[in-house]
Write a protein that holds these residues in place. Structure first.
Motif, PDB file in Angstrom:
ATOM      1  N   UNK A 147       0.959  -1.093   0.024  1.00  0.00           N
ATOM      2  CA  UNK A 147       0.137   0.060  -0.052  1.00  0.00           C
ATOM      3  C   UNK A 147       0.896   1.289   0.119  1.00  0.00           C
ATOM      4  N   UNK A 148       0.428   2.425  -0.542  1.00  0.00           N
ATOM      5  CA  UNK A 148       1.054   3.606  -0.696  1.00  0.00           C
ATOM      6  C   UNK A 148       0.011   4.679  -0.396  1.00  0.00           C
ATOM      7  N   UNK A 149       0.130   5.969  -1.005  1.00  0.00           N
ATOM      8  CA  UNK A 149      -0.614   6.810  -0.996  1.00  0.00           C
ATOM      9  C   UNK A 149      -1.148   7.249  -2.295  1.00  0.00           C
ATOM     10  N   UNK A 150      -2.538   7.246  -2.662  1.00  0.00           N
ATOM     11  CA  UNK A 150      -2.965   7.493  -3.615  1.00  0.00           C
ATOM     12  C   UNK A 150      -3.007   8.906  -4.142  1.00  0.00           C
ATOM     13  N   UNK A 151      -2.826   9.320  -5.224  1.00  0.00           N
ATOM     14  CA  UNK A 151      -2.547  10.655  -5.649  1.00  0.00           C
ATOM     15  C   UNK A 151      -3.688  11.032  -6.646  1.00  0.00           C
ATOM     16  N   UNK A 152      -4.826  10.283  -6.664  1.00  0.00           N
ATOM     17  CA  UNK A 152      -5.868  10.755  -7.598  1.00  0.00           C
ATOM     18  C   UNK A 152      -6.678  11.691  -6.516  1.00  0.00           C
ATOM     19  N   UNK A 153      -6.813  12.855  -6.865  1.00  0.00           N
ATOM     20  CA  UNK A 153      -7.872  13.975  -6.437  1.00  0.00           C
ATOM     21  C   UNK A 153      -9.029  13.565  -6.001  1.00  0.00           C
ATOM     22  N   UNK A 154      -9.411  13.778  -4.780  1.00  0.00           N
ATOM     23  CA  UNK A 154     -10.693  13.482  -4.247  1.00  0.00           C
ATOM     24  C   UNK A 154     -10.698  11.934  -3.785  1.00  0.00           C
ATOM     25  N   UNK A 193      -2.651   4.164  -4.588  1.00  0.00           N
ATOM     26  CA  UNK A 193      -3.140   3.384  -3.430  1.00  0.00           C
ATOM     27  C   UNK A 193      -2.277   2.090  -3.255  1.00  0.00           C
ATOM     28  N   UNK A 194      -1.924   1.345  -4.126  1.00  0.00           N
ATOM     29  CA  UNK A 194      -0.769   0.322  -4.062  1.00  0.00           C
ATOM     30  C   UNK A 194       0.075   0.537  -5.190  1.00  0.00           C
TER      31      UNK A 194
END
Length: 243
Positions: A163-170, A234-235
């Motif tokens: 898992x990581x940190x999603x960069x998709x706005x919203x 996200x992943x």
């Protein structure tokens, strides 16, 4: 000098983390895969399929699947004919994997209790090292990466799904609200354990961002490193080669 490490949002002594993480996985072992389905709406299956396609296991290869206790990744790689060693620090997780292998009639896997930071395998033994959703639970990630590099042959490949940190706005805000508020409740309802799933979510938040983790992989000696974000990060699938 800060000698603490993260256990979710807590800061704990390094010698305490291993035991506490072990207690988490012993608690959730029997419901781990059911909870993965519930938490990801089944998406973890697709992520793992893609991960194994990237690994490209081949007949005759020696592959170490670290933190692979319940066998999800190993079962996907087994039809390739590779010689797969499934390792995990938690015997309860391994026991679940062994039971699942017996139910499937799979007897070609080797099961070995191992600490990712201190592997008992010899130098330059494996052709590939895989770890899926496990590296963030290691006390000293740099030590685990160094061990991965050590046990790989020259030309060997490292693959990590995490898992990581999603960069998709919203989407980040929606996922944060879901994971922090609903996942512990789902954990309580399905596994009778909200606290363990609260830790699992918090551990994701404390894991290094994709560029930082890639730098750690390079620092361990790997070359040709690559990051493949999924769902905006996200992943992510991280990879590197020992050359």
């Amino acid at each position: 000098m800060n000698d603490k490490v993260s256990f979710g949002y807590e800061e704990v002594a390094p010698e305490d983390k291993e035991g506490r993480v072990g207690a988490v996985f012993s608690s959730v072992a029997r419901k781990y895969d059911v909870m993965n389905d519930a938490m990801s709406a089944g998406m973890h299956r697709l992520w793992k399929d893609k991960f194994v396609r990237r690994v490209k296991p081949q007949a005759g290869e020696q592959i170490l699947d670290m933190a692979g206790g319940t066998g999800d990744i190993a079962f996907r790689m087994e039809p390739s004919g590779a010689a797969i060693t499934v390792s995990d620090i938690n015997q309860d997780m391994l026991d679940v994997g062994i039971e699942r292998a017996m139910e499937r009639g799979i007897d070609s896997l080797v099961w070995s209790r191992q600490n990712a930071e201190e592997l008992s395998f010899p130098d330059r033994f494996f052709d590939a090292y895989t770890i899926a959703f496990g590296i963030r639970n290691v006390t000293h990630i740099d030590k685990a990466l160094a061990e991965a590099h050590r046990v790989l042959k020259f030309g060997g490949r490292f693959f990590c799904l995490e898992f990581s940190t999603t960069e998709w706005p919203g989407f980040k805000e929606v996922y944060d609200a879901y994971s922090h508020h609903l996942v512990p409740r789902i954990g309580q309802a399905i596994a009778g354990d909200a606290d363990s799933y609260r830790y699992l979510i918090e551990s994701i938040r404390r894991f290094p961002p994709m560029p930082e983790f890639e730098a750690m992989i390079r620092d361990a000696g790997f070359r040709h490193t690559k990051v493949e974000p999924i769902m905006g990060g996200l992943v992510a699938i991280h990879s590197g080669w020992k050359v």
